[in-house]
Design a protein around this motif. Structure first.
Motif, PDB file in Angstrom:
ATOM      1  N   GLY A  40      -2.526   4.449   4.254  1.00 14.76           N
ATOM      2  CA  GLY A  40      -2.476   5.849   4.652  1.00 14.76           C
ATOM      3  C   GLY A  40      -1.815   6.713   3.600  1.00 14.76           C
ATOM      4  N   SER A  41      -0.868   6.122   2.852  1.00 15.95           N
ATOM      5  CA  SER A  41      -0.218   6.871   1.779  1.00 15.95           C
ATOM      6  C   SER A  41      -1.152   7.085   0.597  1.00 15.95           C
ATOM      7  N   ILE A  42      -2.021   6.113   0.322  1.00 15.42           N
ATOM      8  CA  ILE A  42      -3.026   6.313  -0.727  1.00 15.42           C
ATOM      9  C   ILE A  42      -3.847   7.559  -0.410  1.00 15.42           C
ATOM     10  N   LEU A  43      -4.260   7.682   0.842  1.00 13.46           N
ATOM     11  CA  LEU A  43      -5.078   8.822   1.247  1.00 13.46           C
ATOM     12  C   LEU A  43      -4.258  10.103   1.298  1.00 13.46           C
ATOM     13  N   ALA A  44      -3.004  10.001   1.703  1.00 12.37           N
ATOM     14  CA  ALA A  44      -2.154  11.194   1.741  1.00 12.37           C
ATOM     15  C   ALA A  44      -1.935  11.749   0.332  1.00 12.37           C
ATOM     16  N   PHE A  45      -1.702  10.866  -0.639  1.00  4.88           N
ATOM     17  CA  PHE A  45      -1.570  11.332  -2.014  1.00  4.88           C
ATOM     18  C   PHE A  45      -2.862  11.974  -2.501  1.00  4.88           C
ATOM     19  N   ALA A  46      -4.001  11.401  -2.133  1.00  6.19           N
ATOM     20  CA  ALA A  46      -5.282  11.995  -2.508  1.00  6.19           C
ATOM     21  C   ALA A  46      -5.416  13.389  -1.910  1.00  6.19           C
ATOM     22  N   LEU A  47      -5.031  13.532  -0.644  1.00 11.26           N
ATOM     23  CA  LEU A  47      -5.099  14.839   0.011  1.00 11.26           C
ATOM     24  C   LEU A  47      -4.186  15.841  -0.693  1.00 11.26           C
ATOM     25  N   CYS A  48      -2.988  15.400  -1.050  1.00  9.42           N
ATOM     26  CA  CYS A  48      -2.036  16.284  -1.726  1.00  9.42           C
ATOM     27  C   CYS A  48      -2.553  16.736  -3.096  1.00  9.42           C
ATOM     28  N   MET A  49      -3.142  15.813  -3.845  1.00 13.12           N
ATOM     29  CA  MET A  49      -3.571  16.148  -5.200  1.00 13.12           C
ATOM     30  C   MET A  49      -4.881  16.913  -5.229  1.00 13.12           C
ATOM     31  N   GLU A  50      -5.798  16.592  -4.326  1.00  8.95           N
ATOM     32  CA  GLU A  50      -7.102  17.245  -4.343  1.00  8.95           C
ATOM     33  C   GLU A  50      -7.130  18.522  -3.516  1.00  8.95           C
ATOM     34  N   HIS A  51      -6.229  18.632  -2.541  1.00  9.01           N
ATOM     35  CA  HIS A  51      -6.167  19.817  -1.678  1.00  9.01           C
ATOM     36  C   HIS A  51      -4.708  20.242  -1.513  1.00  9.01           C
TER      37      HIS A  51
END
Length: 300
Positions: free
Chosen positions: A112-123
Motif C-alpha cells: 500500500g505504501s508503494i501505491l501511496a508514494f506513486a499517488l504522492c509523486m504523480e498526483h
C-alpha cells in the motif's frame, strides 16, 4: 451496505460501515468510519481492509477514515488483469473522484505504501500528508552491504511465479501466508486474526491476483528503485516514514543507510522508529501508529 450482503462474510469492526463503489473496470469494497477531513488507509500484503481494525476506530474520532480493499484483495473484484503500478494508482485516483475528494491524507503499509508514494509523486495535489509504515521512500541509496538482508524477501519471487504463486497462496493450510505473519513479526499474531487474512486467499481469483501483484507491481518496482527512476521525480508531499526496530529485512541500520541521501529528493520527509514490534505495525503496535499519525496529520 449491510455486511451480510458480502460473501464470504466480512470480519466485524464496531462503527465501520461498508459499501461497494463502481470504478472504471472495477467494483471496490470500502470500509469507512467517522466524519470530517478524509484519511485514506492503504493495506499491505497479504492483508486487506481489516489490517486497520485497531487503527481506524481511533482515527475516526478525528477524521473520516476510508479503508479500501485494493484491486484483487479482500472483497474487491479480482480481475485477471490490471496489477501494474499504473493501474493500481488509477484505481486510487478514480476512488477519490468517485468519493468527491479533492485531497486526502494517507496512511499506508507495505505494498500500500508503494501505491501511496506513486499517488504522492504523480498526483501531488491530491495528498496533503502521508504516513508510510515499514517501507522506505522510493529513492534508496543501495550498497552491497544491504544484499544479505534481502534474502528474507525470497517469497516475493516464489509468489510471482504463474501457477506456483497462486497455489502457494490458496493452499488449504495457508502455510506460506502464515509463515509471513510469524517470520516478520516480533511475536506471532493471534491465530484468529491470521485466519481472517488467509481466508480470502483461498479464493482462486484472489490468490491469482496476489501472484499477479507480486509479478507486475512488486518485482518491477524493485527494478525502478535500483535504476533511480524516482530520483528524477522527487517527493513534495510531507511524509513520515515509520519503521520498527524489530523489522527482519529493513533493520534500523539498513533503513538509515538506504535513506542517507533522501533530502536530495524529498522536500519534507521524517524518519521515526517504533521500539519492539516487527513488520506488521498496524497489527502489533496500533496505538503507536495512531498517536504518531495524529501528531503528523495535525501538522499537515
Amino acid at each position: 451496505m449491510p455486511e451480510a450482503l458480502f460473501a464470504p462474510e466480512l470480519p466485524r469492526v464496531d462503527g465501520m460501515r461498508h459499501r461497494r463503489i463502481d470504478l472504471p473496470g472495477l467494483r471496490m469494497h470500502v470500509a469507512e468510519a467517522g466524519t470530517g477531513e478524509p484519511v485514506l488507509l492503504l493495506h499491505g500484503f497479504p492483508q486487506h481492509w481489516w489490517e486497520w481494525r485497531d487503527v481506524a476506530p481511533r482515527l475516526a474520532e478525528s477524521y473520516h477514515v476510508i479503508c479500501p480493499d485494493l484491486r484483487g484483495a479482500g472483497w474487491t473484484d479480482a480481475p485477471r488483469r490490471g496489477y501494474s503500478r499504473r493501474q493500481f494508482t488509477a484505481d486510487l485516483v478514480a476512488l477519490l473522484d468517485a468519493l468527491g475528494l479533492e485531497t486526502v491524507r494517507v496512511l499506508s503499509h507495505d505494498m500500500g505504501s508503494i501505491l501511496a508514494f506513486a499517488l504522492c509523486m504523480e498526483h501531488p495535489d491530491r495528498v496533503t500528508g502521508h504516513v508510510a509504515l515499514s517501507v522506505p521512500p522510493p529513492f534508496p541509496a543501495f550498497s552491497a552491504s544491504m544484499l544479505p538482508k534481502m534474502r528474507h524477501l525470497w517469497f516475493q519471487e516464489a509468489i510471482a511465479l504463474p501457477g506456483l504463486g497462486p497455489r502457494l497462496l490458496a493452499s488449504r493450510s495457508g502455510r506460506l501466508p502464515r509463515y509471513l505473519f510469524s517470520h516478520f513479526t516480533a511475536s506471532p499474531l493471534d491465530p484468529a486474526a491470521i485466519e481472517e487474512f488467509v481466508r480470502p486467499l483461498r479464493r482462486a481469483d484472489v490468490a491469482r491476483a496476489g501472484s499477479a501483484m507480486c509479478r507486475h507491481l512488486v518485482l518491477p518496482e524493485l527494478g525502478r528503485l535500483m535504476t533511480g527512476r524516482y530520483r528524477r521525480v522527487g517527493l513534495r508531499t510531507p511524509t513520515l516514514i515509520l519503521f520498527s526496530t524489530g523489522e527482519t529485512a529493513f533493520t534500523p541500520d539498513i533503513v538509515r543507510a538506504s535513506m542517507r541521501n533522501v533530502d536530495a529528493y524529498a522536500e519534507h520527509l521524517q524518519l521515526a522508529f517504533v521500539d519492539g514490534p516487527g513488520h506488521f505495525l498496524a497489527d502489533e503496535a496500533p496505538d503507536e501508529v495512531v498517536d504518531r499519525s495524529l501528531a503528523f496529520f495535525a501538522e499537515h
